[in-house]
Scaffold this active site. Structure first.
Site, PDB file in Angstrom:
ATOM      1  N   TRP A  80       0.882  -1.172   0.000  1.00 42.99           N
ATOM      2  CA  TRP A  80       0.000   0.000   0.000  1.00 42.99           C
ATOM      3  C   TRP A  80       0.907   1.206   0.000  1.00 42.99           C
ATOM      4  O   TRP A  80       1.971   1.203   0.639  1.00 42.99           O
ATOM      5  CB  TRP A  80      -0.986  -0.088   1.147  1.00 42.99           C
ATOM      6  CG  TRP A  80      -1.005   0.975   2.195  1.00 42.99           C
ATOM      7  CD1 TRP A  80      -0.393   0.916   3.407  1.00 42.99           C
ATOM      8  CD2 TRP A  80      -1.703   2.199   2.141  1.00 42.99           C
ATOM      9  NE1 TRP A  80      -0.671   2.040   4.114  1.00 42.99           N
ATOM     10  CE2 TRP A  80      -1.479   2.847   3.355  1.00 42.99           C
ATOM     11  CE3 TRP A  80      -2.495   2.822   1.171  1.00 42.99           C
ATOM     12  CZ2 TRP A  80      -2.017   4.086   3.642  1.00 42.99           C
ATOM     13  CZ3 TRP A  80      -3.029   4.052   1.459  1.00 42.99           C
ATOM     14  CH2 TRP A  80      -2.797   4.665   2.689  1.00 42.99           C
ATOM     15  N   ASP A  84       4.936  -5.322   3.639  1.00 39.16           N
ATOM     16  CA  ASP A  84       4.953  -6.193   4.816  1.00 39.16           C
ATOM     17  C   ASP A  84       6.091  -7.190   4.636  1.00 39.16           C
ATOM     18  O   ASP A  84       6.428  -7.582   3.508  1.00 39.16           O
ATOM     19  CB  ASP A  84       3.615  -6.932   4.951  1.00 39.16           C
ATOM     20  CG  ASP A  84       2.501  -5.997   5.408  1.00 39.16           C
ATOM     21  OD1 ASP A  84       2.813  -4.899   5.909  1.00 39.16           O
ATOM     22  OD2 ASP A  84       1.319  -6.374   5.257  1.00 39.16           O
ATOM     23  N   ASN A 144      -4.645   0.515   4.686  1.00 35.09           N
ATOM     24  CA  ASN A 144      -3.405  -0.117   5.157  1.00 35.09           C
ATOM     25  C   ASN A 144      -3.652  -1.279   6.111  1.00 35.09           C
ATOM     26  O   ASN A 144      -2.712  -1.906   6.571  1.00 35.09           O
ATOM     27  CB  ASN A 144      -2.487   0.933   5.809  1.00 35.09           C
ATOM     28  CG  ASN A 144      -3.108   1.551   7.051  1.00 35.09           C
ATOM     29  OD1 ASN A 144      -4.161   1.116   7.497  1.00 35.09           O
ATOM     30  ND2 ASN A 144      -2.448   2.550   7.602  1.00 35.09           N
ATOM     31  N   ASP A 145      -4.917  -1.569   6.371  1.00 37.12           N
ATOM     32  CA  ASP A 145      -5.218  -2.634   7.326  1.00 37.12           C
ATOM     33  C   ASP A 145      -5.366  -3.969   6.594  1.00 37.12           C
ATOM     34  O   ASP A 145      -6.365  -4.674   6.748  1.00 37.12           O
ATOM     35  CB  ASP A 145      -6.508  -2.269   8.072  1.00 37.12           C
ATOM     36  CG  ASP A 145      -6.614  -3.024   9.382  1.00 37.12           C
ATOM     37  OD1 ASP A 145      -5.613  -3.641   9.789  1.00 37.12           O
ATOM     38  OD2 ASP A 145      -7.698  -2.994   9.976  1.00 37.12           O
ATOM     39  N   VAL A 146      -4.362  -4.298   5.798  1.00 38.96           N
ATOM     40  CA  VAL A 146      -4.422  -5.489   4.939  1.00 38.96           C
ATOM     41  C   VAL A 146      -3.119  -6.267   5.127  1.00 38.96           C
ATOM     42  O   VAL A 146      -2.049  -5.658   5.234  1.00 38.96           O
ATOM     43  CB  VAL A 146      -4.552  -5.073   3.449  1.00 38.96           C
ATOM     44  CG1 VAL A 146      -4.441  -6.267   2.523  1.00 38.96           C
ATOM     45  CG2 VAL A 146      -5.848  -4.310   3.210  1.00 38.96           C
TER      46      VAL A 146
HETATM   47  N1  ABN Z   1      -0.143  -4.300   6.540  1.00 40.40           N
HETATM   48  C1  ABN Z   1      -0.048  -4.601   7.887  1.00 40.40           C
HETATM   49  C2  ABN Z   1      -1.069  -5.571   8.344  1.00 40.40           C
HETATM   50  C3  ABN Z   1      -0.794  -6.925   8.370  1.00 40.40           C
HETATM   51  C4  ABN Z   1      -1.738  -7.786   8.801  1.00 40.40           C
HETATM   52  C5  ABN Z   1      -2.972  -7.348   9.195  1.00 40.40           C
HETATM   53  C6  ABN Z   1      -3.227  -5.982   9.184  1.00 40.40           C
HETATM   54  C7  ABN Z   1      -2.269  -5.109   8.754  1.00 40.40           C
END
Ligand code: ABN
Length: 188
Positions: free
Chosen positions: A115, A134, A162-164
């Site tokens: 992201w 990440d 960014n919460d991925v």
């Molecule tokens: N991009 C950081 C992240 C990793 C896992 C879960 C949420 C956010």
């Protein structure tokens, strides 16, 4: 008729002249003049004017007056969440997990999908594009949690959220920590 009116006026004038004197009139007039001249000397409260002059004005305050705000301190520690290029990060700082602010710790791999955020560098005032990769392949680091969401959008726009877990396409999708890699200066 005319003569009688003249006589009446003459009598009235004489009566006034008898009751008043030129010296008395001049005395009253002089008193009035003195009174008016003395008016500004009366004890009015002038402190308010003096106080207003001493109070710091907005411009003076900006130049260092008592109410001026100190400029924000520039954080240079890559282990601190306030470090400028972490402005849009969400995760554990790899700098605290055996890596650096921009490189993954040994035994982990950077995610190929990321992201991207835009952070202003306080050292030159310019905006930079920053990739938040990440680092994948190990269980969560757990140190230096840092959640700053400048410019982040809700999850329905996944590329702007960014919460991925960007490790999702890695061979080992375990999320360990996040790095921030400067891609370049953003177009103004
Ligand atoms: N991009 C950081 C992240 C990793 C896992 C879960 C949420 C956010």
């Amino acid at each position: 008729m005319q003569a009688r009116l003249d006589r009446l006026m003459e009598l009235a004038a004489r009566s006034v002249a008898r009751r008043t004197s030129r010296r008395g009139f001049l005395g009253s007039f002089a008193m009035a003049l003195t009174g008016v001249a003395a008016l500004p000397l009366l004890p009015v409260r002038r402190g308010a004017v003096a106080e207003a002059a001493e109070a710091p004005k907005p411009a003076a305050a900006a130049a260092g007056g008592a109410t001026a705000k100190a400029p924000p301190k520039i954080v240079t520690d890559p282990n601190a969440c306030e470090y400028w290029k972490y402005c849009a990060i969400d995760g554990f700082l790899c700098a605290c997990c055996g890596g650096t602010s921009s490189t993954c710790p040994p035994g982990t791999e950077p995610s190929p999908i990321t992201w991207i955020g835009t952070c202003q560098n306080p050292n030159d005032g310019r905006d930079y594009l920053v990739s938040y990769n990440d680092c994948c392949g190990k269980t969560t680091c757990g140190a230096c949690t840092c959640v700053r969401n400048e410019g982040e959008k809700p999850m329905y726009r996944m590329s702007l959220n960014n919460d991925v877990n960007w490790c999702m396409t890695n061979d080992n999708p375990n999320y360990h920590c996040s790095v921030s890699v400067i891609l370049g200066v953003a177009q103004q």
